[in-house]
Structure formats: C-alpha cells, structure tokens
Design a protein around this motif. Structure first.
Motif, mmCIF file in Angstrom:
data_model
loop_
_atom_site.group_PDB
_atom_site.id
_atom_site.type_symbol
_atom_site.label_atom_id
_atom_site.label_comp_id
_atom_site.label_asym_id
_atom_site.label_seq_id
_atom_site.Cartn_x
_atom_site.Cartn_y
_atom_site.Cartn_z
ATOM 1 N N UNK A 9 32.512 -41.439 86.859
ATOM 2 C CA UNK A 9 31.017 -41.555 85.492
ATOM 3 C C UNK A 9 32.310 -40.687 84.207
ATOM 4 N N UNK A 10 33.335 -39.647 85.431
ATOM 5 C CA UNK A 10 34.461 -38.681 83.969
ATOM 6 C C UNK A 10 35.441 -39.718 83.566
ATOM 7 N N UNK A 11 35.491 -39.669 82.731
ATOM 8 C CA UNK A 11 36.695 -39.431 81.571
ATOM 9 C C UNK A 11 38.554 -40.471 82.623
ATOM 10 N N UNK A 12 38.932 -39.287 83.799
ATOM 11 C CA UNK A 12 39.131 -39.463 84.474
ATOM 12 C C UNK A 12 38.959 -40.412 85.664
ATOM 13 N N UNK A 13 37.589 -40.877 85.653
ATOM 14 C CA UNK A 13 37.611 -42.175 86.914
ATOM 15 C C UNK A 13 38.087 -43.025 86.193
ATOM 16 N N UNK A 14 36.799 -43.726 84.646
ATOM 17 C CA UNK A 14 36.939 -44.226 84.026
ATOM 18 C C UNK A 14 38.967 -45.181 83.943
ATOM 19 N N UNK A 15 39.549 -44.036 83.345
ATOM 20 C CA UNK A 15 41.141 -44.141 84.082
ATOM 21 C C UNK A 15 41.559 -44.701 85.115
ATOM 22 N N UNK A 16 41.262 -43.886 86.001
ATOM 23 C CA UNK A 16 41.262 -44.795 87.188
ATOM 24 C C UNK A 16 41.204 -46.009 87.740
ATOM 25 N N UNK A 17 40.119 -46.356 87.256
ATOM 26 C CA UNK A 17 39.835 -47.895 87.615
ATOM 27 C C UNK A 17 40.451 -49.034 86.597
ATOM 28 N N UNK A 18 40.514 -48.263 85.596
ATOM 29 C CA UNK A 18 41.275 -49.894 84.872
ATOM 30 C C UNK A 18 42.451 -50.726 85.354
ATOM 31 N N UNK A 19 41.842 -51.551 85.137
ATOM 32 C CA UNK A 19 42.913 -52.964 86.013
ATOM 33 C C UNK A 19 43.045 -52.876 87.128
ATOM 34 N N UNK A 20 42.382 -52.125 87.678
ATOM 35 C CA UNK A 20 41.987 -52.409 89.536
ATOM 36 C C UNK A 20 40.793 -52.792 89.215
ATOM 37 N N UNK A 21 41.551 -54.011 91.029
ATOM 38 C CA UNK A 21 39.808 -54.596 91.514
ATOM 39 C C UNK A 21 39.102 -53.441 92.576
ATOM 40 N N UNK A 22 37.693 -53.562 91.747
ATOM 41 C CA UNK A 22 37.158 -52.363 92.374
ATOM 42 C C UNK A 22 35.835 -53.088 93.810
ATOM 43 N N UNK A 23 35.999 -52.522 94.051
ATOM 44 C CA UNK A 23 35.234 -52.221 96.148
ATOM 45 C C UNK A 23 34.154 -53.580 95.333
ATOM 46 N N UNK A 24 33.376 -52.919 94.050
ATOM 47 C CA UNK A 24 31.688 -53.046 93.834
ATOM 48 C C UNK A 24 32.115 -54.350 93.146
ATOM 49 N N UNK A 25 33.065 -54.821 92.563
ATOM 50 C CA UNK A 25 33.225 -56.639 91.861
ATOM 51 C C UNK A 25 33.991 -56.987 93.255
ATOM 52 N N UNK A 26 33.900 -56.530 94.176
ATOM 53 C CA UNK A 26 34.607 -57.703 95.585
ATOM 54 C C UNK A 26 33.878 -58.708 94.968
ATOM 55 N N UNK A 27 32.188 -58.587 95.385
ATOM 56 C CA UNK A 27 31.091 -59.397 95.392
ATOM 57 C C UNK A 27 31.998 -60.851 94.179
ATOM 58 N N UNK A 28 31.847 -60.328 92.808
ATOM 59 C CA UNK A 28 32.313 -61.560 92.151
ATOM 60 C C UNK A 28 33.794 -61.529 91.887
ATOM 61 N N UNK A 29 35.106 -61.251 92.709
ATOM 62 C CA UNK A 29 36.028 -60.940 92.375
ATOM 63 C C UNK A 29 36.193 -62.542 93.633
ATOM 64 N N UNK A 30 35.313 -62.710 94.588
ATOM 65 C CA UNK A 30 35.780 -63.996 95.654
ATOM 66 C C UNK A 30 34.248 -64.468 95.311
ATOM 67 N N UNK A 31 33.496 -64.566 93.828
ATOM 68 C CA UNK A 31 31.929 -66.089 93.611
ATOM 69 C C UNK A 31 33.254 -67.121 93.276
ATOM 70 N N UNK A 32 32.579 -67.986 93.870
ATOM 71 C CA UNK A 32 33.357 -69.017 93.621
ATOM 72 C C UNK A 32 32.655 -70.325 93.147
ATOM 73 N N UNK A 33 32.544 -71.782 92.898
ATOM 74 C CA UNK A 33 32.159 -72.098 92.565
ATOM 75 C C UNK A 33 32.502 -73.867 93.576
ATOM 76 N N UNK A 34 31.837 -74.945 93.462
ATOM 77 C CA UNK A 34 32.208 -76.261 94.599
ATOM 78 C C UNK A 34 32.482 -75.861 95.181
#
Length: 256
Positions: A9-34
């Motif tokens: 939650x710190x500014x450094x944490x937000x900066x470190x995550x910029x442009x990085x595919x993060x584990x909490x979003x892996x489920x979204x990154x893998x989601x597909x249709x059809x």
C-alpha cells in the motif's frame, strides 16, 4: 526471485507493481471466453489424465473422436478461446504502465484494500498463534525478468508462506466457511509458491466478526502443485504476449 522490502500500500509498493502481472490478478489474466463446453471438457480431462481415446470418447458421449481444433489445443495444454474483456482491459492497463513507468491507478485504494492492509497485522498474529509459525513479512516479490510479481503476505522458514484475506462479502465468506471452497484464490496461492519457489502456503481468512464463536481465523495449508503451476505459467505467457502487443501498438501509434 527478487524481494522488495516495501510495505503493501506504500508509494514504493505501488511503483514496484507498475507494469507487472501480479499474482492477485493471475485469475483475471487467465480468464477467457468461448472455451470448451461440458462435453468437450470431459473428453479433454479424460485424455489428459491418460485415459485411452476410446474410453475418453465413451465417457464424454462421443461416437467418434472429436476433431475441433479447440479440443486438440486443450489436450496439448494450450489455452482455448479468446481473452475475456476483463483480461484485455488489464493487459491494456499494464501496457500503459510499462510505457509510463508509473501505476495507472495512481495508488488508488478501495475500502476493501484499505481494510485488508489495516487488519493484516492482526491476521498474521492470529495465524502465528494458531499455526505456531513465525511469519516473516515479504513485501513484493518479483520474477527475475520483472514481468511477474506477488505481494507475499508472509514467508515461513525456507519452504512456506502465507496469504491473508479479510473478506467482507457474505457470498465469499459462505464459500469459505460453509463450502470450504477457496478455489477462487488458488491462482494467487500457487502463483506465490511459483514466484517464491516454496513448497507450501497457508491461506487464511480473517473475519473479526466471527471471533465471538472463535472462528475468526479460517486456515488451510496448500501444497505446491507443479502441474497446476505449469499450466498457469503457459497461460500467463500467452497473456504477457497480449500486454507486449498492446505496448508495441501504442508505441507505434505514438511514433506515427
């Protein structure tokens, strides 16, 4: 792995995550249709389990071996269908962050995120009491290529780790407490083990409202599943190509 010792939650944490595919979003990154229908999935699951083609066909209810390209891709462990709109939106956001080098959300924090950060120390303390483990705070963990990352809530010894969720949704709490179903978080749990090279992970749900009946901490230990991780990494690699495609397209437009 690369461990960044910054507070979540710190500014450094937000900066470190910029442009990085993060584990909490892996489920979204893998989601597909059809994707596959129920019959096709049954056939693919049977084939991937080592069942003979004839037995798999009979199990799924096919008279002849299905020839659909999507089924063959699934049998080979390749993703099927198109990325969901949520996945595409996430990929586009990451592309912009990679270009700017800054988080697009400008450190925006929802109520649920803020609540989670505030309750995490208490959740960690309850986990240590219940498990007997000493938990080391980890900050943000990056893969060597800086493409993937995870906000590991804790590292335990040489082989373990921990994740804390402070859920407020009745539907999600019901799935956890009544059904014992934490499957919606498995990409994150297995993703953390992948990125930290750990063998097991304690997944904990902390709900102070349940303290009156001494059930404020729900905990399960999950072992590393290399088959699950291999499949996930393959699909994440496909998603990363989408992010790169968006970034390349945007830079080309800028050049024009």
């Amino acid at each position: 792995m690369i461990v960044l010792n910054c507070a979540q939650g710190s500014p450094e944490w937000h900066q470190a995550r910029a442009g990085v595919i993060t584990a909490s979003m892996f489920v979204v990154a893998r989601s597909r249709t059809g994707g596959l229908d129920e019959k096709q999935q049954a056939y693919v699951t049977a084939m991937r389990s080592g069942m003979s083609e004839g037995a798999a066909r009979d199990l799924a209810g096919y008279r002849a071996a299905p020839k659909a390209e999507s089924i063959q891709r699934a049998i080979e462990g390749l993703p099927v269908g198109d990325f969901s709109e949520a996945a595409k939106a996430y990929a586009f956001r990451l592309a912009i962050e990679r270009i700017s080098g800054m988080p697009l959300d400008e450190s925006f924090e929802t109520y649920a995120m803020r609540r989670g950060h505030e309750l995490e120390p208490a959740a960690r303390r309850e986990h240590e009491i219940a498990s007997g483990h000493m938990v080391q705070r980890a900050g943000f963990v990056l893969s060597g290529d800086h493409l993937f990352g995870a906000s590991a809530d804790g590292l335990i010894g040489k082989d373990g780790g921990s994740e804390y969720k402070c859920l407020i949704s009745p539907e999600r709490l019901q799935r956890i407490y009544i059904d014992g179903d934490a499957s919606e978080f498995m990409d994150q749990v297995q993703g953390c083990m992948w990125l930290t090279a750990r063998k097991w992970w304690d997944f904990c749900v902390y709900c102070p409202a349940m303290e009156i009946i001494d059930k404020h901490l729900w905990m399960r230990t999950y072992q590393r599943d290399d088959e699950y991780i291999d499949q996930m990494v393959e699909e994440l690699a496909e998603f990363e190509k989408l992010v790169t495609h968006y970034e390349t397209t945007l830079r080309m437009k800028e050049a024009v």
